[in-house]
Write an enzyme that holds these catalytic residues in place. Sequence first.
Site, mmCIF file in Angstrom:
data_model
loop_
_atom_site.group_PDB
_atom_site.id
_atom_site.type_symbol
_atom_site.label_atom_id
_atom_site.label_comp_id
_atom_site.label_asym_id
_atom_site.label_seq_id
_atom_site.Cartn_x
_atom_site.Cartn_y
_atom_site.Cartn_z
ATOM 1 N N TYR A 46 108.177 -41.274 -62.004
ATOM 2 C CA TYR A 46 109.487 -40.687 -62.063
ATOM 3 C C TYR A 46 110.343 -41.285 -60.746
ATOM 4 C CZ TYR A 46 107.339 -37.438 -65.116
ATOM 5 O OH TYR A 46 106.875 -36.924 -66.317
ATOM 6 N N GLU A 116 121.277 -48.636 -51.277
ATOM 7 C CA GLU A 116 121.442 -47.103 -51.456
ATOM 8 C C GLU A 116 121.891 -46.637 -50.326
ATOM 9 O OE1 GLU A 116 117.658 -46.031 -52.898
ATOM 10 O OE2 GLU A 116 117.937 -47.165 -55.026
ATOM 11 N N HIS A 244 117.482 -34.363 -53.156
ATOM 12 C CA HIS A 244 118.124 -35.389 -53.656
ATOM 13 C C HIS A 244 119.650 -34.751 -54.019
ATOM 14 C CE1 HIS A 244 119.460 -38.762 -55.907
ATOM 15 N NE2 HIS A 244 118.418 -39.605 -55.614
ATOM 16 N N ARG A 291 120.837 -39.154 -47.596
ATOM 17 C CA ARG A 291 120.841 -38.276 -48.336
ATOM 18 C C ARG A 291 121.118 -36.658 -47.805
ATOM 19 N NH1 ARG A 291 115.452 -40.072 -51.814
ATOM 20 N NH2 ARG A 291 116.712 -41.684 -52.948
ATOM 21 N N HIS A 352 113.404 -32.856 -53.921
ATOM 22 C CA HIS A 352 112.996 -33.957 -54.269
ATOM 23 C C HIS A 352 111.787 -34.548 -53.572
ATOM 24 C CE1 HIS A 352 113.340 -37.986 -55.778
ATOM 25 N NE2 HIS A 352 113.729 -38.547 -54.610
ATOM 26 N N ARG A 387 114.077 -38.811 -44.941
ATOM 27 C CA ARG A 387 113.456 -40.143 -45.427
ATOM 28 C C ARG A 387 114.792 -41.084 -45.915
ATOM 29 N NH1 ARG A 387 112.497 -42.239 -50.692
ATOM 30 N NH2 ARG A 387 112.938 -40.210 -51.794
#
Length: 532
Positions: A46, A116, A244, A291, A352, A387
Site C-alpha cells: 500500500y 515530498e 498521514h 508530516r 499511518h 519519519r
Amino acid sequence: MIETDFLVIGSGIAGLSYALKVAQHYPEKKVLIITKTRIDETNTKYAQGGIAGVTDFEHDSYEKHIQDTLVAGDGLCNPRTVEIVVTEGPARIREIIDWGTRFDKDSEGDFKLGKEGGHSEFRILHHKDVTGKEIERALLETVGKQKNIQIIKHWFVLDLITQHHLGYLVTKSTPDIECYGVYALDQQTNKIVKILSRITLLATGGNGQAYRTTTNPKIATGDGVAMVYRAKGRIENMEFIQFHPTALYEPGVSPSFLITEAVRGDGGILRNSKEEAFMERYDQRKDLAPRDIVARAIDSEMKREGTEHVWLDCHHMDNAKFIEHFPNIYAKCKSIGVDVATQMIPVAPAAHYSCGGIKVDEWGRTSINNLYACGECSSTGLHGANRLASNSLLEALVFSHRCFLDGIARVDSVAFKENVPDWNAEGTTEPAEMILITQSGKELQSVMSDYVGIVRTHVRLQRAMKRLDLLHEEIESLYETTAVSPQLCEVRNLITVGYLIVKEAAFRKESRGLHYNTDYPKKSVILQNIVL
C-alpha cells in the site's frame, strides 16, 4: 513440529528481501516465511509515494538527505543510524532494480525523481502511485525462484518461544533471553504448531489498526511488537505515531485510501472550507512541511472551523501528467464522484506509521538473542520523533541487509533447542460470543482515536490508560479460557500496543515531533528515547 534454519515472519519488503538474501547465500539451508494472510497482503503493497535515495549526485548529496532526516526527526534520530541508511541505501535500491523493480523513467532513460514534504531535493524513486505494490511484485517473483524458500500462508504466529516456555522465570532484567522459534496457529486446521529456528526475523509491519481511521490494511495489528513485549524484549518510542495528513475522506470507510504526499510534491495545495491556502500560516515550507506539522495544521483547521476534512486542490496541475503519475488516485477519486481536474479532493489525517517499535541495534539485533527485527515493527533510530517521507522502504532494505549479514555469521553457532514443549491449550473452550472480542477491538480504536491522536493532553492520556487497563483485564480473561483465534490474538496484540503508546506518551512530558501534548507545549533538552 517444524525445524528451519531461518524463520521469517512477514512478507513485506523487509521480510522478502532478507529471505531472498539468506536463501541465495546458503542454498543448502532452509528458509521459512510465514504470513497470516495472503503472501502479498502487506503494508508494503500500500506504499504509494516511493523510496527515498540519493541517486542524482549532481544536485543532491548524502549530506542533504542526512540533514533532512535529522530535521524531520526533531532531535531524536540516532545520527549513526541515519548515516548508515542514507549512505548504504542506494546500493540496496540497485539490488531491487536488479531483481526486477521498475521505477518510472523519462524519455531519456533517467529516473523520474519526486519531491515530498521535508525533502530539500528531488530524490524519490517511484512507480506511478503504486511503488510498494511494484516492489512487492518484483520481490515475490524472485523469491518464488528460490528452491530453499518455503512460504506458509494463513498461519498466525502466537508467541515467541523463550526460556519462559521451559519453565524458567524470565523478566526484563533476565540476561541473555533467547528465542528458539515460535508457536503458530494453522488457520486451516486450527492446529497449533511448534516451529523451531536457529535465527528468527520479525518483519511484521505496523499497528495502524489501533486507530479508528488508518491507511493501514486490516493486518496491521502490531503482532511483532506485542510478542516481543510479552517475551520481555525492549520496545521504544511508541508514542510517535505518524498521522498521514492526506487520507481520502470517506465517512465509515476503513482502511482509508491514501493520497500520497507526492501529489503535494507535484504542486497540490491544501485549502480549508473557505478555500484558503492555510499552510503558510503554520510553516514557511507550506504544503511541503514535514508530516507532523502538516497533520497538526489540518487538525487545527478542522477543529477551528468545525469541519471533518480539508481540501486538496489539484485543478491547477497538468491533468494529463496527474493521470500519468497518479492513475490509481485519479481513478479512486473518479469512483466517488471527484474529478481532480475541476474539483478538490476531501482529505483528513489518518494513522499511518509507527516510528517506534522493537528496539534494535545497527545490525537489527533485538534485546533477545537470535531474534532480529526490521521494517516498521522495529525502532532503529532512523526516524526519531517523526519519519521523513519515503524513508521507510529505504530503512527496510538497509536493515534487512544488515540482519542478513549478521544472521549468516551466527547461524552455524546456534543449535536447535531440545525439549521445547508443545502448546498447552488445556482448559480452553470455543468462544461463546464473538461480540466480546470484536467489541473490545472497537472500544480500543475509539479510546486511541479520541484520547491519543494528533493532539494529546495529560487528562486524555489518563483516561485512555484507565480504559485500556479494563480492556486488558477483559481480553486476558478471554485468552486464558478461550481457544485461540486470529481475531482474539489480534485484539490482544492491539491492546498491548495501545498500552505501550499511552504509557510512553505519558512519560514524555514535552511536545516533540509526532507527540504533541498541549500541557507540555515546549521541547525538553533532557528527554531522549523512552524504552519499555
